[in-house]
Design a protein around this motif. Structure first.
Motif, PDB file in Angstrom:
ATOM      1  N   ILE A  22       4.600   6.086   9.173  1.00 44.64           N
ATOM      2  CA  ILE A  22       5.109   5.130   8.205  1.00 44.64           C
ATOM      3  C   ILE A  22       6.630   5.188   8.137  1.00 44.64           C
ATOM      4  N   ASP A  23       7.202   6.252   8.693  1.00 41.32           N
ATOM      5  CA  ASP A  23       8.648   6.402   8.661  1.00 41.32           C
ATOM      6  C   ASP A  23       9.352   5.538   9.701  1.00 41.32           C
ATOM      7  N   ASP A  24       8.601   4.863  10.559  1.00 38.49           N
ATOM      8  CA  ASP A  24       9.210   3.913  11.481  1.00 38.49           C
ATOM      9  C   ASP A  24       9.872   2.814  10.647  1.00 38.49           C
ATOM     10  N   ALA A  25      11.070   2.455  11.034  1.00 38.69           N
ATOM     11  CA  ALA A  25      11.851   1.509  10.238  1.00 38.69           C
ATOM     12  C   ALA A  25      11.091   0.240   9.844  1.00 38.69           C
ATOM     13  N   PRO A  26      10.340  -0.419  10.756  1.00 41.75           N
ATOM     14  CA  PRO A  26       9.689  -1.658  10.344  1.00 41.75           C
ATOM     15  C   PRO A  26       8.570  -1.458   9.323  1.00 41.75           C
ATOM     16  N   HIS A  51       1.198   4.378   1.429  1.00 39.34           N
ATOM     17  CA  HIS A  51       1.011   4.195   2.868  1.00 39.34           C
ATOM     18  C   HIS A  51       1.144   5.535   3.590  1.00 39.34           C
ATOM     19  N   ARG A  52       2.165   6.316   3.221  1.00 44.27           N
ATOM     20  CA  ARG A  52       2.361   7.630   3.846  1.00 44.27           C
ATOM     21  C   ARG A  52       1.151   8.536   3.628  1.00 44.27           C
ATOM     22  N   LYS A  53       0.628   8.532   2.411  1.00 42.87           N
ATOM     23  CA  LYS A  53      -0.522   9.377   2.095  1.00 42.87           C
ATOM     24  C   LYS A  53      -1.728   8.972   2.941  1.00 42.87           C
ATOM     25  N   LEU A  54      -1.948   7.675   3.073  1.00 38.69           N
ATOM     26  CA  LEU A  54      -3.081   7.194   3.861  1.00 38.69           C
ATOM     27  C   LEU A  54      -2.918   7.562   5.335  1.00 38.69           C
ATOM     28  N   VAL A  55      -1.728   7.378   5.866  1.00 39.05           N
ATOM     29  CA  VAL A  55      -1.465   7.732   7.264  1.00 39.05           C
ATOM     30  C   VAL A  55      -1.642   9.238   7.464  1.00 39.05           C
ATOM     31  N   HIS A  56      -1.196  10.036   6.499  1.00 38.55           N
ATOM     32  CA  HIS A  56      -1.381  11.489   6.578  1.00 38.55           C
ATOM     33  C   HIS A  56      -2.873  11.836   6.650  1.00 38.55           C
ATOM     34  N   LEU A  57      -3.690  11.169   5.845  1.00 41.13           N
ATOM     35  CA  LEU A  57      -5.131  11.430   5.891  1.00 41.13           C
ATOM     36  C   LEU A  57      -5.734  11.012   7.228  1.00 41.13           C
ATOM     37  N   PHE A  58      -5.270   9.906   7.803  1.00 44.85           N
ATOM     38  CA  PHE A  58      -5.731   9.509   9.134  1.00 44.85           C
ATOM     39  C   PHE A  58      -5.375  10.587  10.154  1.00 44.85           C
ATOM     40  N   ASP A  59      -4.151  11.100  10.078  1.00 44.96           N
ATOM     41  CA  ASP A  59      -3.725  12.160  10.991  1.00 44.96           C
ATOM     42  C   ASP A  59      -4.570  13.418  10.804  1.00 44.96           C
ATOM     43  N   HIS A 118     -12.342   4.000  16.837  1.00 42.23           N
ATOM     44  CA  HIS A 118     -12.459   3.112  15.673  1.00 42.23           C
ATOM     45  C   HIS A 118     -11.313   3.389  14.690  1.00 42.23           C
ATOM     46  N   LEU A 119     -10.991   4.658  14.491  1.00 42.88           N
ATOM     47  CA  LEU A 119      -9.857   4.997  13.631  1.00 42.88           C
ATOM     48  C   LEU A 119      -8.562   4.417  14.200  1.00 42.88           C
ATOM     49  N   ASN A 120      -8.417   4.448  15.511  1.00 47.34           N
ATOM     50  CA  ASN A 120      -7.236   3.865  16.153  1.00 47.34           C
ATOM     51  C   ASN A 120      -7.142   2.366  15.852  1.00 47.34           C
ATOM     52  N   ARG A 121      -8.273   1.679  15.850  1.00 48.45           N
ATOM     53  CA  ARG A 121      -8.282   0.249  15.506  1.00 48.45           C
ATOM     54  C   ARG A 121      -7.875   0.038  14.050  1.00 48.45           C
ATOM     55  N   ILE A 122      -8.343   0.928  13.168  1.00 48.33           N
ATOM     56  CA  ILE A 122      -7.967   0.833  11.762  1.00 48.33           C
ATOM     57  C   ILE A 122      -6.470   1.081  11.607  1.00 48.33           C
ATOM     58  N   ARG A 123      -5.932   2.051  12.349  1.00 47.29           N
ATOM     59  CA  ARG A 123      -4.485   2.314  12.323  1.00 47.29           C
ATOM     60  C   ARG A 123      -3.718   1.064  12.733  1.00 47.29           C
ATOM     61  N   THR A 124      -4.191   0.399  13.767  1.00 48.58           N
ATOM     62  CA  THR A 124      -3.527  -0.820  14.234  1.00 48.58           C
ATOM     63  C   THR A 124      -3.577  -1.893  13.151  1.00 48.58           C
ATOM     64  N   LEU A 125      -4.748  -2.074  12.523  1.00 47.14           N
ATOM     65  CA  LEU A 125      -4.858  -3.042  11.435  1.00 47.14           C
ATOM     66  C   LEU A 125      -3.917  -2.691  10.289  1.00 47.14           C
ATOM     67  N   LEU A 126      -3.851  -1.404   9.949  1.00 41.97           N
ATOM     68  CA  LEU A 126      -2.969  -0.968   8.869  1.00 41.97           C
ATOM     69  C   LEU A 126      -1.509  -1.217   9.227  1.00 41.97           C
ATOM     70  N   ARG A 127      -1.127  -0.844  10.445  1.00 43.79           N
ATOM     71  CA  ARG A 127       0.254  -1.053  10.894  1.00 43.79           C
ATOM     72  C   ARG A 127       0.609  -2.532  10.840  1.00 43.79           C
ATOM     73  N   PRO A 141       1.789  -8.859   6.197  1.00 45.05           N
ATOM     74  CA  PRO A 141       1.577  -9.261   4.797  1.00 45.05           C
ATOM     75  C   PRO A 141       2.243  -8.360   3.755  1.00 45.05           C
ATOM     76  N   ASP A 142       2.196  -7.031   3.957  1.00 45.35           N
ATOM     77  CA  ASP A 142       2.850  -6.148   2.987  1.00 45.35           C
ATOM     78  C   ASP A 142       4.370  -6.316   3.019  1.00 45.35           C
ATOM     79  N   HIS A 143       4.921  -6.555   4.191  1.00 41.38           N
ATOM     80  CA  HIS A 143       6.365  -6.802   4.303  1.00 41.38           C
ATOM     81  C   HIS A 143       6.731  -8.063   3.524  1.00 41.38           C
TER      82      HIS A 143
END
Length: 143
Positions: free
Chosen positions: A11-15, A27-35, A114-123, A129-131
């Motif tokens: 989530i620390d990527d600039a975009p 978002h960071r917390k969710l990404v941390h849980l995915f990791d 499947h988690l990778n697909r969810i990561r892509t959807l989240l990203r 939309p979140d931007h």
């Protein structure tokens, strides 16, 4: 071909940094849980360990979506229906992943794919939309 690794979704990527602290923190917390989920599966974690992380991720996602939708509603965000629709898609994907892992007690390369697909959807959701929501909130004085 099933890949055994899930792509990084920092989530620390600039975009992906939106400038709305609550959204960014969640978002960071969710990404941390995915990791953490990925590490647990790769390290051969127990079904209980994997289940705990999935439960935390589902709770985190649901709380985040509720917070984000409440924030959008309080600001009278005109694209609220689209935001809710995107959240439903992410929820359905997370629920499918959790349901499979809970019912089969089996986590493997297919689950990580499947988690990778969810990561892509989240990203894509954060960058799109979140931007847009964050830009709207900034213009309304929310930070």
């Amino acid at each position: 071909m099933v890949m055994a690794t899930a792509a990084a979704c920092s989530i620390d990527d600039a975009p992906l940094e939106l400038g709305i602290s609550q959204m960014d923190d969640e978002h960071r917390k969710l990404v941390h849980l995915f990791d953490e989920f990925t590490r647990c599966v790769k390290d051969g974690g127990t079904a209980a360990q994997v289940g705990s992380i999935i439960s935390q991720a589902l709770d985190c996602a649901n709380e985040h979506f509720e917070h984000e939708e409440a924030l959008a509603e309080s600001a009278h965000y005109p694209n609220m229906a689209d935001e809710q629709s995107n959240h439903r898609i992410l929820r359905l994907n997370l629920t499918t992943l959790a349901g499979y892992a809970f019912s089969t007690k089996h986590c493997d390369a297919l689950v990580l794919e499947h988690l990778n697909r969810i990561r892509t959807l989240l990203r894509e959701h954060i960058a799109g939309p979140d931007h847009d929501l964050a830009k709207y909130l900034w213009a309304k004085g929310y930070h």
